[in-house]
Design a protein around this motif. Structure first.
Motif, short mmCIF file in Angstrom:
data_model
loop_
_atom_site.label_atom_id
_atom_site.label_comp_id
_atom_site.label_asym_id
_atom_site.label_seq_id
_atom_site.Cartn_x
_atom_site.Cartn_y
_atom_site.Cartn_z
N ASP A 163 16.45 11.41 -20.09
CA ASP A 163 15.83 11.41 -19.51
C ASP A 163 15.59 9.35 -18.63
O ASP A 163 15.60 8.70 -19.61
N LEU A 164 15.85 9.99 -17.48
CA LEU A 164 15.89 8.43 -16.57
C LEU A 164 14.93 7.87 -16.20
O LEU A 164 14.46 9.08 -14.96
N SER A 165 14.32 7.13 -16.02
CA SER A 165 13.55 7.14 -15.70
C SER A 165 13.91 5.75 -14.10
O SER A 165 15.22 5.43 -13.62
N LEU A 166 12.57 5.93 -13.04
CA LEU A 166 13.24 5.48 -12.18
C LEU A 166 13.48 3.88 -11.78
O LEU A 166 14.95 3.91 -10.95
N PHE A 167 12.26 3.31 -12.55
CA PHE A 167 13.36 1.93 -12.71
C PHE A 167 14.23 1.82 -12.19
O PHE A 167 15.48 0.46 -11.58
N LYS A 218 0.94 -0.93 -0.20
CA LYS A 218 -0.37 -0.50 0.11
C LYS A 218 1.08 0.98 -0.29
O LYS A 218 0.61 2.84 -0.65
N ARG A 219 2.08 1.12 0.85
CA ARG A 219 2.97 2.79 0.78
C ARG A 219 3.41 3.00 -0.41
O ARG A 219 3.60 3.63 -0.89
N ARG A 220 3.51 1.83 -0.78
CA ARG A 220 3.98 1.35 -2.25
C ARG A 220 3.81 2.17 -3.52
O ARG A 220 3.89 3.19 -4.53
N ALA A 221 2.81 1.45 -2.94
CA ALA A 221 1.55 1.87 -4.04
C ALA A 221 1.13 3.90 -4.17
O ALA A 221 1.25 4.21 -5.33
N GLY A 222 0.96 4.52 -3.06
CA GLY A 222 1.01 5.07 -2.79
C GLY A 222 2.36 6.39 -3.42
O GLY A 222 1.80 7.21 -3.87
N PHE A 223 3.11 6.01 -3.30
CA PHE A 223 3.96 6.56 -3.48
C PHE A 223 4.34 6.75 -5.45
O PHE A 223 4.51 7.91 -5.45
N LEU A 224 4.01 5.38 -6.17
CA LEU A 224 4.60 4.89 -7.25
C LEU A 224 2.87 6.15 -7.81
O LEU A 224 3.70 6.83 -8.92
N PHE A 225 1.71 6.39 -7.76
CA PHE A 225 1.53 6.94 -8.40
C PHE A 225 0.93 8.66 -7.62
O PHE A 225 0.57 9.03 -9.19
N SER A 226 0.91 8.83 -6.70
CA SER A 226 1.20 10.26 -6.32
C SER A 226 2.14 10.51 -6.69
O SER A 226 2.06 12.45 -6.78
N SER A 267 13.24 -1.23 -0.71
CA SER A 267 12.99 0.17 -0.05
C SER A 267 12.60 1.14 -0.14
O SER A 267 13.26 1.61 -0.93
N MET A 268 11.47 1.43 0.60
CA MET A 268 10.74 2.86 0.10
C MET A 268 11.78 4.17 0.42
O MET A 268 11.84 5.26 -0.52
N GLU A 269 12.51 3.73 1.89
CA GLU A 269 13.78 5.07 2.61
C GLU A 269 14.84 4.88 2.12
O GLU A 269 15.54 5.48 1.65
N GLY A 270 15.38 3.73 1.95
CA GLY A 270 16.76 3.12 1.47
C GLY A 270 17.02 3.20 0.26
O GLY A 270 18.50 3.80 -0.55
N ARG A 271 15.80 3.57 -1.12
CA ARG A 271 16.30 2.72 -2.13
C ARG A 271 15.45 4.19 -2.81
O ARG A 271 15.41 5.33 -3.39
N LEU A 272 13.96 4.39 -3.45
CA LEU A 272 12.74 3.98 -3.99
C LEU A 272 12.91 5.68 -4.14
O LEU A 272 13.12 6.56 -4.63
N ARG A 273 12.63 6.53 -2.61
CA ARG A 273 12.03 8.03 -2.82
C ARG A 273 13.80 8.83 -2.50
O ARG A 273 13.64 9.19 -3.06
N PRO A 274 14.80 8.06 -1.87
CA PRO A 274 15.97 9.19 -1.90
C PRO A 274 16.01 9.40 -3.34
O PRO A 274 16.90 10.19 -3.96
N GLU A 297 2.53 4.84 -13.87
CA GLU A 297 0.59 4.38 -15.01
C GLU A 297 0.27 2.48 -14.15
O GLU A 297 1.61 2.64 -14.54
N PRO A 298 -0.81 1.74 -13.64
CA PRO A 298 -0.62 1.29 -13.46
C PRO A 298 0.01 0.27 -14.59
O PRO A 298 0.74 -0.71 -13.81
N VAL A 299 0.53 -0.01 -16.04
CA VAL A 299 0.31 -1.41 -16.38
C VAL A 299 2.16 -1.23 -16.77
O VAL A 299 2.70 -1.79 -16.74
N TYR A 300 2.72 -0.16 -16.42
CA TYR A 300 4.24 0.44 -16.04
C TYR A 300 4.78 -0.39 -15.24
O TYR A 300 5.39 -1.46 -15.52
N ILE A 301 4.18 -0.36 -13.64
CA ILE A 301 4.48 -0.96 -13.02
C ILE A 301 4.27 -2.40 -12.56
O ILE A 301 5.05 -3.55 -12.54
N ALA A 302 2.75 -3.00 -13.50
CA ALA A 302 3.00 -4.25 -13.87
C ALA A 302 3.66 -5.46 -14.33
O ALA A 302 4.26 -6.27 -14.54
N TYR A 303 3.78 -3.94 -15.75
CA TYR A 303 6.05 -4.77 -16.42
C TYR A 303 7.02 -4.79 -16.42
O TYR A 303 8.04 -5.74 -16.09
N ARG A 304 6.97 -3.79 -14.76
CA ARG A 304 8.50 -3.73 -14.50
C ARG A 304 7.93 -3.65 -12.20
O ARG A 304 8.65 -2.62 -11.75
#
Length: 385
Positions: free
Chosen positions: A337-341, A286-294, A313-320, A299-306
C-alpha cells in the motif's frame, strides 16, 4: 570590447584633426595620455552616441548631466579602463546610460584603486565587470569596498551577494551600522546562521534593509503562527510572514480552513509544519484541494499533518504520480500500500527506479504514459472509471 575600442577610435578620428594619441592604444593600461582637442568642438551628445554606443534618446538624457565636460580626455580614459576590465561595448553603454557621471570618474584615484581593492577581496575581473554593470553609480564611491568586506563573508560568496543585489541595490547605500548590522545581529539572536540569513534575504532582501523595529515585528509574527525562534522551520516561517499584515495572514488562514475543511487546530498544525502555505495563491490551493479530495479521496486531517503535499506541482508531480500508483494497483502490480504523499516525495530518479522500471515487461507503455501525463495530457491507460 573590440567594438567599444573601435567606436572610441572612430569618434576621435572624426572629431579631431590633431595628431593626439588615443588612450585605447595602451589598453589595458589605466594611465593613458589625455587628449587635448579644441574644447569648442566637443559635443557631448555626439560623443555619447558615437564613442559610447548610447541611443540618441539615451544620449540626449545623459548629456544634461555632462554639460560641464569640455574635452573627451576623461571619458576616453574611463572607456579605455572599462574595456580593459572586460566590459563589452553593450555593457559599457548600459553602465553609462545608468550613470553618465561614471565618465567623469578619475581612473587613477577612484576606479583603479577600487578594482585593486575588490581584487584583494577575491573577486575576478569578470566579477568586477558584472558588479560595475549592475551598479555603476556606486562604483564611483569608495564606500563600496568596505561594504563588500562586510557582505561577502556574510553571504558566503560573491554569487550569493550578486543575487541579492539584483533584488535590492539598497544594500550599497543604507547605513551599515544603523540598519544592516543591527538586523543581522538580531536574526542571529533568533537562531539563524549566516547561511540561513543569506538564503532568506536572497528571496526577501528587505529583511536586511527594513527598519530594525519592523524586522522585530516580523519575527514576533512568525512566532505568532506557532514557529518558535531557533526551530528548523523558523527561517521558512519568517519568509512566509515577511511584510504581510496580521490581517492578511488571518484572512489566509481562514481561507485555508474553508478550502481544506480544517478545524482551527488542524490549520495551526498545517501552517506550523509548512509556513509557505501563507504564500500560496488561492487559485493553486483551490485546485489542489479539489484534486486531493475528489480524485485521491484524502481526508482533511491527513492533509493537515502532511501539508508539504500542497507544495508539489499538480501537472508535474501530483497528478502523474497518482495515475501511476492507481494504474499499478488496478493491475495488481503493486505489492504494498503506497501513499501518494510518499510517492511525490521521491526524486524523479528514485520514482522511476521503484515504480516505472520494475514493470517494463508487464506495462511497457508505463514510462511513456507517465511522461505524457507530466506534460498535462492523459493517455488512454490512465483514464480510469
Amino acid at each position: 570590447m573590440l567594438r567599444l575600442r573601435k567606436c572610441v577610435v572612430s569618434y576621435i578620428l572624426s572629431s579631431s584633426s590633431t595628431s593626439a594619441i588615443s588612450p585605447l592604444r595602451r589598453l589595458p593600461s589605466t594611465t593613458a595620455a589625455p587628449i587635448s582637442p579644441n574644447p569648442s568642438s566637443f559635443a557631448v551628445e555626439e560623443y555619447l552616441v558615437h564613442a559610447c554606443g548610447l541611443t540618441r534618446p539615451q544620449a540626449l538624457k545623459a548629456s544634461t548631466k555632462l554639460s560641464h565636460l569640455k574635452s573627451p580626455a576623461k571619458p576616453n580614459a574611463v572607456l579605455a579602463f572599462l574595456s580593459g576590465l572586460g566590459l563589452s561595448g553593450a555593457d559599457a553603454a548600459a553602465a553609462v546610460a545608468k550613470d553618465p557621471q561614471l565618465l567623469c570618474a578619475k581612473v587613477d584615484k577612484t576606479l583603479a584603486p577600487l578594482v585593486d581593492g575588490l581584487t584583494g577581496l577575491g573577486l575576478s575581473r569578470s566579477d568586477i565587470a558584472r558588479l560595475l554593470s549592475l551598479t555603476p553609480d556606486h562604483f564611483r564611491r569608495r564606500a563600496m569596498l568596505s561594504r563588500l568586506q562586510y557582505y561577502l563573508p556574510l553571504f558566503g560568496s560573491f554569487h550569493n551577494f550578486l543575487r541579492l543585489l539584483k533584488n535590492s541595490s539598497r544594500l550599497l547605500y543604507l547605513n551599515l551600522d544603523k540598519v544592516i548590522k543591527p538586523n543581522v545581529v538580531f536574526l542571529r539572536e533568533c537562531g539563524l546562521g549566516d547561511c540561513d540569513i543569506a538564503q532568506l534575504c536572497i528571496h526577501a532582501p528587505r529583511l536586511l534593509t527594513a527598519n530594525p523595529e519592523r524586522v522585530r515585528a516580523m519575527v514576533a509574527c512568525a512566532e505568532g503562527i506557532g514557529v518558535p525562534r531557533g526551530s528548523g522551520m523558523f527561517r521558512e516561517a519568517l519568509h512566509a510572514v515577511a511584510f504581510q499584515s496580521k490581517e492578511k495572514i488571518a484572512a489566509k488562514v481562514d481561507y485555508l480552513k474553508n478550502t481544506f475543511r480544517w478545524s482551527d487546530a488542524e490549520a495551526s498544525v498545517a501552517v506550523r509544519k509548512y509556513p509557505r502555505l501563507l504564500r500560496k495563491s488561492k487559485e493553486s490551493l483551490k485546485r489542489r484541494a479539489g484534486f486531493l479530495f475528489s480524485e485521491v479521496r484524502l481526508e482533511p486531517v491527513y492533509i493537515a499533518y502532511r501539508p508539504e503535499i500542497l507544495s508539489y506541482s499538480m501537472e508535474g508531480r501530483l497528478r502523474p504520480r497518482y495515475y501511476v500508483i492507481k494504474f499499478l494497483k488496478q493491475n495488481g502490480l503493486l505489492d504494498r500500500d503506497l501513499s501518494l504523499f510518499y510517492a511525490v516525495k521521491m526524486t524523479e530518479k528514485v520514482f522511476a527506479e521503484k515504480l516505472i522500471c520494475p514493470h517494463k515487461e508487464a506495462a511497457p507503455h508505463l514510462a511513456e504514459d507517465y511522461a505524457t501525463a507530466c506534460k498535462g495530457e492523459v493517455s488512454t491507460n490512465f483514464r480510469f472509471r
